[in-house]
Design a protein around this motif. Sequence first.
Motif, PDB file in Angstrom:
ATOM      1  N   ARG A  32       0.823  -1.213   0.000  1.00  0.00           N
ATOM      2  CA  ARG A  32       0.000   0.000   0.000  1.00  0.00           C
ATOM      3  C   ARG A  32       0.853   1.258   0.000  1.00  0.00           C
ATOM      4  O   ARG A  32       0.471   2.282  -0.572  1.00  0.00           O
ATOM      5  CB  ARG A  32      -0.940  -0.006   1.206  1.00  0.00           C
ATOM      6  CG  ARG A  32      -2.100  -0.972   1.093  1.00  0.00           C
ATOM      7  CD  ARG A  32      -2.857  -1.091   2.386  1.00  0.00           C
ATOM      8  NE  ARG A  32      -2.083  -1.815   3.401  1.00  0.00           N
ATOM      9  CZ  ARG A  32      -2.486  -2.040   4.636  1.00  0.00           C
ATOM     10  NH1 ARG A  32      -3.659  -1.569   5.037  1.00  0.00           N
ATOM     11  NH2 ARG A  32      -1.734  -2.725   5.487  1.00  0.00           N
ATOM     12  N   ILE A  33       2.020   1.199   0.634  1.00  0.00           N
ATOM     13  CA  ILE A  33       2.937   2.340   0.614  1.00  0.00           C
ATOM     14  C   ILE A  33       3.741   2.347  -0.672  1.00  0.00           C
ATOM     15  O   ILE A  33       3.952   3.398  -1.290  1.00  0.00           O
ATOM     16  CB  ILE A  33       3.848   2.311   1.856  1.00  0.00           C
ATOM     17  CG1 ILE A  33       3.030   2.701   3.100  1.00  0.00           C
ATOM     18  CG2 ILE A  33       5.033   3.265   1.689  1.00  0.00           C
ATOM     19  CD1 ILE A  33       3.822   2.787   4.386  1.00  0.00           C
ATOM     20  N   MET A  34       4.188   1.164  -1.099  1.00  0.00           N
ATOM     21  CA  MET A  34       4.937   1.092  -2.354  1.00  0.00           C
ATOM     22  C   MET A  34       4.105   1.603  -3.535  1.00  0.00           C
ATOM     23  O   MET A  34       4.617   2.226  -4.460  1.00  0.00           O
ATOM     24  CB  MET A  34       5.381  -0.354  -2.618  1.00  0.00           C
ATOM     25  CG  MET A  34       6.406  -0.896  -1.639  1.00  0.00           C
ATOM     26  SD  MET A  34       8.033  -0.086  -1.757  1.00  0.00           S
ATOM     27  CE  MET A  34       7.881   1.122  -0.435  1.00  0.00           C
ATOM     28  N   ASP A  35       2.786   1.356  -3.482  1.00  0.00           N
ATOM     29  CA  ASP A  35       1.901   1.778  -4.569  1.00  0.00           C
ATOM     30  C   ASP A  35       1.748   3.290  -4.656  1.00  0.00           C
ATOM     31  O   ASP A  35       1.199   3.809  -5.640  1.00  0.00           O
ATOM     32  CB  ASP A  35       0.507   1.143  -4.398  1.00  0.00           C
ATOM     33  CG  ASP A  35       0.517  -0.347  -4.696  1.00  0.00           C
ATOM     34  OD1 ASP A  35       1.505  -0.820  -5.297  1.00  0.00           O
ATOM     35  OD2 ASP A  35      -0.448  -1.041  -4.320  1.00  0.00           O
ATOM     36  N   LEU A  36       2.217   4.003  -3.649  1.00  0.00           N
ATOM     37  CA  LEU A  36       2.161   5.465  -3.710  1.00  0.00           C
ATOM     38  C   LEU A  36       3.225   6.031  -4.653  1.00  0.00           C
ATOM     39  O   LEU A  36       3.221   7.225  -4.941  1.00  0.00           O
ATOM     40  CB  LEU A  36       2.353   6.060  -2.303  1.00  0.00           C
ATOM     41  CG  LEU A  36       1.245   5.750  -1.283  1.00  0.00           C
ATOM     42  CD1 LEU A  36       1.600   6.364   0.072  1.00  0.00           C
ATOM     43  CD2 LEU A  36      -0.102   6.282  -1.775  1.00  0.00           C
ATOM     44  N   GLY A  37       4.146   5.164  -5.099  1.00  0.00           N
ATOM     45  CA  GLY A  37       5.152   5.607  -6.057  1.00  0.00           C
ATOM     46  C   GLY A  37       6.568   5.562  -5.539  1.00  0.00           C
ATOM     47  O   GLY A  37       7.474   6.122  -6.166  1.00  0.00           O
ATOM     48  N   TYR A  38       6.792   4.881  -4.415  1.00  0.00           N
ATOM     49  CA  TYR A  38       8.134   4.797  -3.840  1.00  0.00           C
ATOM     50  C   TYR A  38       8.875   3.590  -4.405  1.00  0.00           C
ATOM     51  O   TYR A  38       8.315   2.504  -4.550  1.00  0.00           O
ATOM     52  CB  TYR A  38       8.053   4.695  -2.319  1.00  0.00           C
ATOM     53  CG  TYR A  38       7.419   5.897  -1.685  1.00  0.00           C
ATOM     54  CD1 TYR A  38       8.110   7.104  -1.610  1.00  0.00           C
ATOM     55  CD2 TYR A  38       6.125   5.833  -1.176  1.00  0.00           C
ATOM     56  CE1 TYR A  38       7.525   8.215  -1.037  1.00  0.00           C
ATOM     57  CE2 TYR A  38       5.533   6.946  -0.598  1.00  0.00           C
ATOM     58  CZ  TYR A  38       6.236   8.142  -0.535  1.00  0.00           C
ATOM     59  OH  TYR A  38       5.652   9.239   0.024  1.00  0.00           O
ATOM     60  N   ALA A  39      10.143   3.799  -4.706  1.00  0.00           N
ATOM     61  CA  ALA A  39      10.936   2.717  -5.267  1.00  0.00           C
ATOM     62  C   ALA A  39      11.368   1.729  -4.190  1.00  0.00           C
ATOM     63  O   ALA A  39      11.492   0.533  -4.452  1.00  0.00           O
ATOM     64  CB  ALA A  39      12.183   3.278  -5.968  1.00  0.00           C
ATOM     65  N   THR A  40      11.613   2.215  -2.978  1.00  0.00           N
ATOM     66  CA  THR A  40      12.065   1.365  -1.886  1.00  0.00           C
ATOM     67  C   THR A  40      11.410   1.814  -0.586  1.00  0.00           C
ATOM     68  O   THR A  40      10.868   2.927  -0.488  1.00  0.00           O
ATOM     69  CB  THR A  40      13.590   1.445  -1.703  1.00  0.00           C
ATOM     70  OG1 THR A  40      13.946   2.782  -1.311  1.00  0.00           O
ATOM     71  CG2 THR A  40      14.322   1.067  -2.987  1.00  0.00           C
ATOM     72  N   ALA A  41      11.492   0.940   0.442  1.00  0.00           N
ATOM     73  CA  ALA A  41      10.993   1.310   1.768  1.00  0.00           C
ATOM     74  C   ALA A  41      11.817   2.464   2.324  1.00  0.00           C
ATOM     75  O   ALA A  41      11.297   3.344   3.018  1.00  0.00           O
ATOM     76  CB  ALA A  41      11.067   0.103   2.709  1.00  0.00           C
ATOM     77  N   GLY A  42      13.112   2.487   1.997  1.00  0.00           N
ATOM     78  CA  GLY A  42      13.967   3.580   2.440  1.00  0.00           C
ATOM     79  C   GLY A  42      13.526   4.912   1.857  1.00  0.00           C
ATOM     80  O   GLY A  42      13.591   5.951   2.521  1.00  0.00           O
TER      81      GLY A  42
END
Length: 206
Positions: A32-42
């Motif tokens: 759900r966070i990755m789908d916001l457009g982030y390449a990594t958790a970092g």
Amino acid sequence: MTQGRLVEAETAARRAKLLALRRKGVRFDDPRIMDLGYATAGAARKDLTRALQKNHDEEAAEAKVYRQQENERLDAELERLEELEAAARQVLTSRHILVNNGRVILHPDTEQPMEDDGPVLQAIDRLVKIEDARRRNGERRASLNGFNAPVQTEVSGPAGGPLSVSTADPEKLAAIMAATSRLNAPSPENTATSTPADDSGEETEG
């Protein structure tokens, strides 16, 4: 709306959604966070830090609620640590008799019950861990509320004077530059994040 304003609005909306998910306890590597457009958790972790430093409408409101909830969690953790410390100190001050297969072990010379140091040593170890947990709690609270001051380092020459680059030994210069780089490097974080570049010129981690 200009391109810059559009990017700023999209960034604020993304960060508001990120803050809302984190308030629910969603992990940084959650889809759900990755789908916001982030390449990594970092990358998401870094963007959360940036969001906490901004003051834009919905984003700022989410940041305020997030800070409040995280501070409450940290307060609750301190309360649990106090309870654990009280229990550990009770073990530390109690007498423990050495028992083997249900039988009390007697000292061969005195015929008195032998004391078991194991629980005492374990209690001491637990108290050390509790203090370490308190230290980490304080560090997280300082980072969350923006209390951490930036670390500044200064390299000087003999007697505090200026360093003469033109006459300095190349190997010594390399060592000084490496040491300064290590001092200025940020400490590793549990939750770093990178985000799509916004109009402030921040680069996306990827």
